[in-house]
Design a protein around this motif. Sequence first.
Motif, mmCIF file in Angstrom:
data_model
loop_
_atom_site.group_PDB
_atom_site.id
_atom_site.type_symbol
_atom_site.label_atom_id
_atom_site.label_comp_id
_atom_site.label_asym_id
_atom_site.label_seq_id
_atom_site.Cartn_x
_atom_site.Cartn_y
_atom_site.Cartn_z
ATOM 1 N N ILE A 57 18.593 58.741 51.758
ATOM 2 C CA ILE A 57 18.905 58.630 53.180
ATOM 3 C C ILE A 57 19.970 57.574 53.461
ATOM 4 N N ASP A 58 20.069 56.538 52.607
ATOM 5 C CA ASP A 58 21.048 55.480 52.853
ATOM 6 C C ASP A 58 22.480 55.984 52.744
ATOM 7 N N PHE A 59 22.700 57.076 52.022
ATOM 8 C CA PHE A 59 24.062 57.597 51.862
ATOM 9 C C PHE A 59 24.544 58.353 53.095
ATOM 10 N N ARG A 60 23.685 58.488 54.089
ATOM 11 C CA ARG A 60 24.146 59.046 55.351
ATOM 12 C C ARG A 60 25.032 58.044 56.091
ATOM 13 N N HIS A 61 24.841 56.767 55.791
ATOM 14 C CA HIS A 61 25.565 55.718 56.496
ATOM 15 C C HIS A 61 26.773 55.221 55.703
ATOM 16 N N GLN A 62 26.705 55.283 54.403
ATOM 17 C CA GLN A 62 27.838 54.878 53.567
ATOM 18 C C GLN A 62 28.082 55.960 52.528
ATOM 19 N N ARG A 63 29.271 56.541 52.587
ATOM 20 C CA ARG A 63 29.588 57.657 51.699
ATOM 21 C C ARG A 63 30.722 57.334 50.720
ATOM 22 N N SER A 64 31.439 56.250 50.942
ATOM 23 C CA SER A 64 32.582 55.921 50.087
ATOM 24 C C SER A 64 32.325 54.606 49.355
ATOM 25 N N PHE A 65 32.657 54.596 48.064
ATOM 26 C CA PHE A 65 32.446 53.408 47.237
ATOM 27 C C PHE A 65 33.691 53.206 46.373
ATOM 28 N N LYS A 66 34.124 51.956 46.282
ATOM 29 C CA LYS A 66 35.363 51.661 45.572
ATOM 30 C C LYS A 66 35.187 50.429 44.706
ATOM 31 N N ALA A 67 35.661 50.521 43.473
ATOM 32 C CA ALA A 67 35.627 49.370 42.576
ATOM 33 C C ALA A 67 36.909 48.559 42.734
ATOM 34 N N GLU A 68 36.900 47.351 42.213
ATOM 35 C CA GLU A 68 38.009 46.417 42.388
ATOM 36 C C GLU A 68 39.190 46.767 41.479
ATOM 37 N N ARG A 69 40.389 46.546 41.993
ATOM 38 C CA ARG A 69 41.604 46.787 41.224
ATOM 39 C C ARG A 69 41.812 45.665 40.214
ATOM 40 N N GLY A 70 42.429 46.003 39.084
ATOM 41 C CA GLY A 70 42.763 44.986 38.105
ATOM 42 C C GLY A 70 43.915 44.117 38.581
ATOM 43 N N GLN A 71 43.929 42.863 38.171
ATOM 44 C CA GLN A 71 44.985 41.933 38.567
ATOM 45 C C GLN A 71 46.248 42.203 37.759
ATOM 46 N N ASN A 72 47.401 42.009 38.373
ATOM 47 C CA ASN A 72 48.657 42.180 37.650
ATOM 48 C C ASN A 72 48.814 41.098 36.584
ATOM 49 N N GLY A 73 49.584 41.433 35.520
ATOM 50 C CA GLY A 73 49.887 40.442 34.494
ATOM 51 C C GLY A 73 50.792 39.347 35.047
ATOM 52 N N MET A 74 50.849 38.238 34.325
ATOM 53 C CA MET A 74 51.654 37.096 34.771
ATOM 54 C C MET A 74 52.451 36.543 33.603
ATOM 55 N N GLY A 75 53.355 35.613 33.918
ATOM 56 C CA GLY A 75 54.157 34.988 32.875
ATOM 57 C C GLY A 75 53.329 34.125 31.960
ATOM 58 N N SER A 76 53.980 33.584 30.953
ATOM 59 C CA SER A 76 53.303 32.752 29.946
ATOM 60 C C SER A 76 52.221 33.528 29.218
ATOM 61 N N GLN A 77 52.461 34.828 29.092
ATOM 62 C CA GLN A 77 51.537 35.719 28.382
ATOM 63 C C GLN A 77 50.125 35.686 28.977
ATOM 64 N N MET A 78 50.045 35.514 30.285
ATOM 65 C CA MET A 78 48.747 35.496 30.961
ATOM 66 C C MET A 78 48.375 36.908 31.401
ATOM 67 N N TYR A 79 47.262 37.366 30.892
ATOM 68 C CA TYR A 79 46.783 38.700 31.224
ATOM 69 C C TYR A 79 46.069 38.690 32.584
#
Length: 359
Positions: A57-79
């Motif tokens: 019944i709870d999915f009557r109120h919330q139907r969309s779910f989204k996971a977090e996006r990955g962070q972009n890479g950075m300089g100094s070889q930082m992932y």
Amino acid sequence: MKFVDEAIINVKAGDGGNGCISFRREKFIPFGGPDGGDGGSGGSVWLVADEGLNTLIDFRHQRSFKAERGQNGMGSQMYGKGGEDTYIRVPVGTVVINVDTDETIGDLTQNGQRLLVAQGGKGGLGNIHFKSSVNRAPRKSTPGTPGDLRELKLELKLLADVGLLGFPNAGKSTFIRAVSAATPRVADYPFTTLHPNLGVVSLGTDQSFVIADIPGLIEGAADGAGLGIQFLRHVSRTRLLLHVVDIAPIDGSDPVEQVRAIEQELEKFDPELLERPRWLVMNKADVLPEDERQAVADDVVQRLGWKEPSFLVSAISRENTLPVCQQVWRFLDAEHMAREERDDMHPGDVRLRGGDLVE
């Protein structure tokens, strides 16, 4: 014959982060090489079976779910940092179907079991990966890949917490209409209910249970008479029975004899059914004069020698139906808590509590 509660949801896994184009820049090193890091992976979406839930019944109120996006890479070889996964709790017994392909993705049958329904995207490559003997300063990176996007159909193939027990035309269908959003056919003749009707009774946040109105019993049901044999097979799986009886049958029959007749059918089919918690719901109080109702109800309870809870209701006017539901919820909640305590005392009996990965 299964009781099915359904919901449609959309899940979107996180996209992967983009790779970075960057070059090492330090004092006395004017032409440093590439040092762009990779993007992080996107978060995935998981379904987790939770025995503490019993409806969708709870999915009557919330139907969309989204996971977090990955962070972009950075300089100094930082992932880039990977995106957080999203976990969606569903009842045990949930079947998951891909709406686009009609493919069954999985079936969550045990508490704690997990099912991956949307894979997060991979992070893109930074320019450090594209350095070569002929290209010492690559200005190339790759973007992250998109996460999965899916429309899912959830089917809860779970037998009801509460089963309505009673003769045809006792008012079971009217009762389930009064306490839930279910709309079974109601008429003044036997066997109006030819198929199970499932209702979700919601009393507030995280306070809901499943109630089933199934074809009524007649004498001989345990031997296959009428529609009752199908009912008896499933009523044994419910956690609580509500024995609905017409307090003032129009044909002048005795409610006490009706109750005893059904008890005989239960005993013939499976003696353990008589040990199942069973409460008496005396229905159709509205047909009696108001000053006589309680006396009639007390007489029925006394002649039956009834020890379990009993209620006098009028399903058609919804009189006293809310207290019944509130007491049912308290009973089911207490039973659930007791089961959790037993699991904590005997952890070896609990399987897959840590989760079972299904890909």
